[in-house]
Design a protein around this motif. Sequence first.
Motif, PDB file in Angstrom:
ATOM      1  N   PHE A   1      26.125  54.632  41.163  1.00  0.00           N
ATOM      2  CA  PHE A   1      27.505  54.176  41.269  1.00  0.00           C
ATOM      3  C   PHE A   1      27.555  52.995  42.217  1.00  0.00           C
ATOM      4  CE2 PHE A   1      26.997  57.192  44.683  1.00  0.00           C
ATOM      5  CZ  PHE A   1      27.730  56.671  45.739  1.00  0.00           C
ATOM      6  N   ASP A   2      28.596  52.181  42.059  1.00  0.00           N
ATOM      7  CA  ASP A   2      28.773  50.998  42.894  1.00  0.00           C
ATOM      8  C   ASP A   2      29.848  51.248  43.939  1.00  0.00           C
ATOM      9  OD1 ASP A   2      27.060  49.853  41.070  1.00  0.00           O
ATOM     10  OD2 ASP A   2      28.542  48.480  40.226  1.00  0.00           O
ATOM     11  N   PHE A   3      29.609  50.744  45.140  1.00  0.00           N
ATOM     12  CA  PHE A   3      30.664  50.608  46.131  1.00  0.00           C
ATOM     13  C   PHE A   3      31.110  49.160  46.107  1.00  0.00           C
ATOM     14  CE2 PHE A   3      29.155  54.321  48.887  1.00  0.00           C
ATOM     15  CZ  PHE A   3      30.280  55.078  48.643  1.00  0.00           C
ATOM     16  N   ILE A   4      32.404  48.939  46.214  1.00  0.00           N
ATOM     17  CA  ILE A   4      32.991  47.610  46.323  1.00  0.00           C
ATOM     18  C   ILE A   4      33.576  47.502  47.731  1.00  0.00           C
ATOM     19  CG2 ILE A   4      34.639  45.966  45.349  1.00  0.00           C
ATOM     20  CD1 ILE A   4      32.526  46.958  43.334  1.00  0.00           C
ATOM     21  N   TYR A   5      33.346  46.350  48.367  1.00  0.00           N
ATOM     22  CA  TYR A   5      33.790  46.138  49.748  1.00  0.00           C
ATOM     23  C   TYR A   5      34.686  44.908  49.816  1.00  0.00           C
ATOM     24  CZ  TYR A   5      29.399  48.714  50.396  1.00  0.00           C
ATOM     25  OH  TYR A   5      28.372  49.622  50.313  1.00  0.00           O
TER      26      TYR A   5
ATOM     27  N   ILE B   1      40.903  37.344  53.171  1.00  0.00           N
ATOM     28  CA  ILE B   1      39.623  37.958  52.814  1.00  0.00           C
ATOM     29  C   ILE B   1      38.502  37.142  53.434  1.00  0.00           C
ATOM     30  CG2 ILE B   1      38.096  38.651  50.935  1.00  0.00           C
ATOM     31  CD1 ILE B   1      40.616  38.828  49.154  1.00  0.00           C
ATOM     32  N   CYS B   2      37.644  37.811  54.197  1.00  0.00           N
ATOM     33  CA  CYS B   2      36.491  37.168  54.836  1.00  0.00           C
ATOM     34  C   CYS B   2      35.224  37.360  54.023  1.00  0.00           C
ATOM     35  CB  CYS B   2      36.293  37.730  56.243  1.00  0.00           C
ATOM     36  SG  CYS B   2      37.689  37.382  57.317  1.00  0.00           S
ATOM     37  N   ALA B   3      35.128  38.464  53.320  1.00  0.00           N
ATOM     38  CA  ALA B   3      33.928  38.733  52.523  1.00  0.00           C
ATOM     39  C   ALA B   3      34.245  39.770  51.458  1.00  0.00           C
ATOM     40  CB  ALA B   3      32.795  39.235  53.406  1.00  0.00           C
ATOM     41  N   ASN B   4      33.548  39.638  50.334  1.00  0.00           N
ATOM     42  CA  ASN B   4      33.551  40.638  49.269  1.00  0.00           C
ATOM     43  C   ASN B   4      32.114  41.084  49.080  1.00  0.00           C
ATOM     44  OD1 ASN B   4      36.334  40.588  48.445  1.00  0.00           O
ATOM     45  ND2 ASN B   4      35.927  38.617  47.483  1.00  0.00           N
TER      46      ASN B   4
ATOM     47  N   VAL C   1      35.142  52.558  44.799  1.00  0.00           N
ATOM     48  CA  VAL C   1      34.048  52.721  43.846  1.00  0.00           C
ATOM     49  C   VAL C   1      34.287  51.818  42.648  1.00  0.00           C
ATOM     50  CG1 VAL C   1      32.877  54.377  42.324  1.00  0.00           C
ATOM     51  CG2 VAL C   1      33.656  55.095  44.601  1.00  0.00           C
ATOM     52  N   GLY C   2      33.228  51.143  42.220  1.00  0.00           N
ATOM     53  CA  GLY C   2      33.272  50.326  41.006  1.00  0.00           C
ATOM     54  C   GLY C   2      32.753  51.140  39.835  1.00  0.00           C
TER      55      GLY C   2
ATOM     56  N   VAL D   1      43.831  47.626  38.331  1.00  0.00           N
ATOM     57  CA  VAL D   1      43.977  49.067  38.196  1.00  0.00           C
ATOM     58  C   VAL D   1      44.176  49.660  39.584  1.00  0.00           C
ATOM     59  CG1 VAL D   1      42.818  51.177  37.470  1.00  0.00           C
ATOM     60  CG2 VAL D   1      42.524  49.089  36.144  1.00  0.00           C
ATOM     61  N   GLU D   2      45.170  50.529  39.720  1.00  0.00           N
ATOM     62  CA  GLU D   2      45.398  51.184  41.007  1.00  0.00           C
ATOM     63  C   GLU D   2      44.385  52.305  41.215  1.00  0.00           C
ATOM     64  OE1 GLU D   2      47.434  50.495  43.650  1.00  0.00           O
ATOM     65  OE2 GLU D   2      47.745  48.649  42.528  1.00  0.00           O
ATOM     66  N   HIS D   3      43.872  52.381  42.397  1.00  0.00           N
ATOM     67  CA  HIS D   3      42.900  53.402  42.746  1.00  0.00           C
ATOM     68  C   HIS D   3      42.962  53.618  44.252  1.00  0.00           C
ATOM     69  CE1 HIS D   3      40.386  50.198  44.340  1.00  0.00           C
ATOM     70  NE2 HIS D   3      40.758  49.530  43.280  1.00  0.00           N
ATOM     71  N   LYS D   4      42.390  54.709  44.683  1.00  0.00           N
ATOM     72  CA  LYS D   4      42.341  54.999  46.114  1.00  0.00           C
ATOM     73  C   LYS D   4      41.263  54.151  46.775  1.00  0.00           C
ATOM     74  CE  LYS D   4      43.622  59.863  45.646  1.00  0.00           C
ATOM     75  NZ  LYS D   4      43.163  61.238  45.933  1.00  0.00           N
ATOM     76  N   LYS D   5      41.477  53.851  48.058  1.00  0.00           N
ATOM     77  CA  LYS D   5      40.507  53.126  48.868  1.00  0.00           C
ATOM     78  C   LYS D   5      40.385  53.835  50.208  1.00  0.00           C
ATOM     79  CE  LYS D   5      42.454  48.735  47.459  1.00  0.00           C
ATOM     80  NZ  LYS D   5      43.099  47.535  47.941  1.00  0.00           N
ATOM     81  N   ILE D   6      39.254  53.654  50.829  1.00  0.00           N
ATOM     82  CA  ILE D   6      39.086  54.052  52.222  1.00  0.00           C
ATOM     83  C   ILE D   6      39.220  52.774  53.033  1.00  0.00           C
ATOM     84  CG2 ILE D   6      37.465  54.947  53.958  1.00  0.00           C
ATOM     85  CD1 ILE D   6      38.472  57.138  52.088  1.00  0.00           C
ATOM     86  N   VAL D   7      40.041  52.799  54.069  1.00  0.00           N
ATOM     87  CA  VAL D   7      40.263  51.634  54.925  1.00  0.00           C
ATOM     88  C   VAL D   7      39.792  51.989  56.326  1.00  0.00           C
ATOM     89  CG1 VAL D   7      41.987  50.040  55.858  1.00  0.00           C
ATOM     90  CG2 VAL D   7      42.235  50.922  53.523  1.00  0.00           C
TER      91      VAL D   7
END
Length: 146
Positions: free
Chosen positions: A88-92, A106-109, A80-81, A2-8
């Motif tokens: 609410f969940d943050f996803i990293y 990817i180094c970490a999730n 956000v998950g 699903v497409e969603h906004k992210k903060i980078v």
Amino acid sequence: MVEHKKIVTKIQIRFRDIDAMGHVNNAVYLTYFEEGRKEFVRSLFGIVQPDEYNFILAHIACDFLRPITISDTVILEIWVGEIGKKRFDFIYRLLKQGVDENDSSICANGRSVQVFYDYQQNTTLAIPAHIREKLTEYSGEATADR
């Protein structure tokens, strides 16, 4: 996906982050996630002072996939998950960039659970509608591939 906004956010690796094996210590990854949370709430809600935060961290987890060294260029993606009534969940996703900007690994999730909280009353709160609306814009689930 699903497409969603992210903060980078670009992560600045400090000398103190490196352990005796020459890579970023595992505990520091959580600090990088914290930097992402800080940037997220600053960007979306204009929150810059710690006493303005209206949630508490209830849980955090990290899957370590690749080591990071001091010479690596690293960025953190955060979105956000799941969004519940009070939490609410943050996803990293922590990424090491290659020579080409489109080449990254990817180094970490990670995932953390935040609970809305009233510090004056020492009680949890329902997420206000205007905040839920903004969180929903950034909602999506993490995937293992890029």
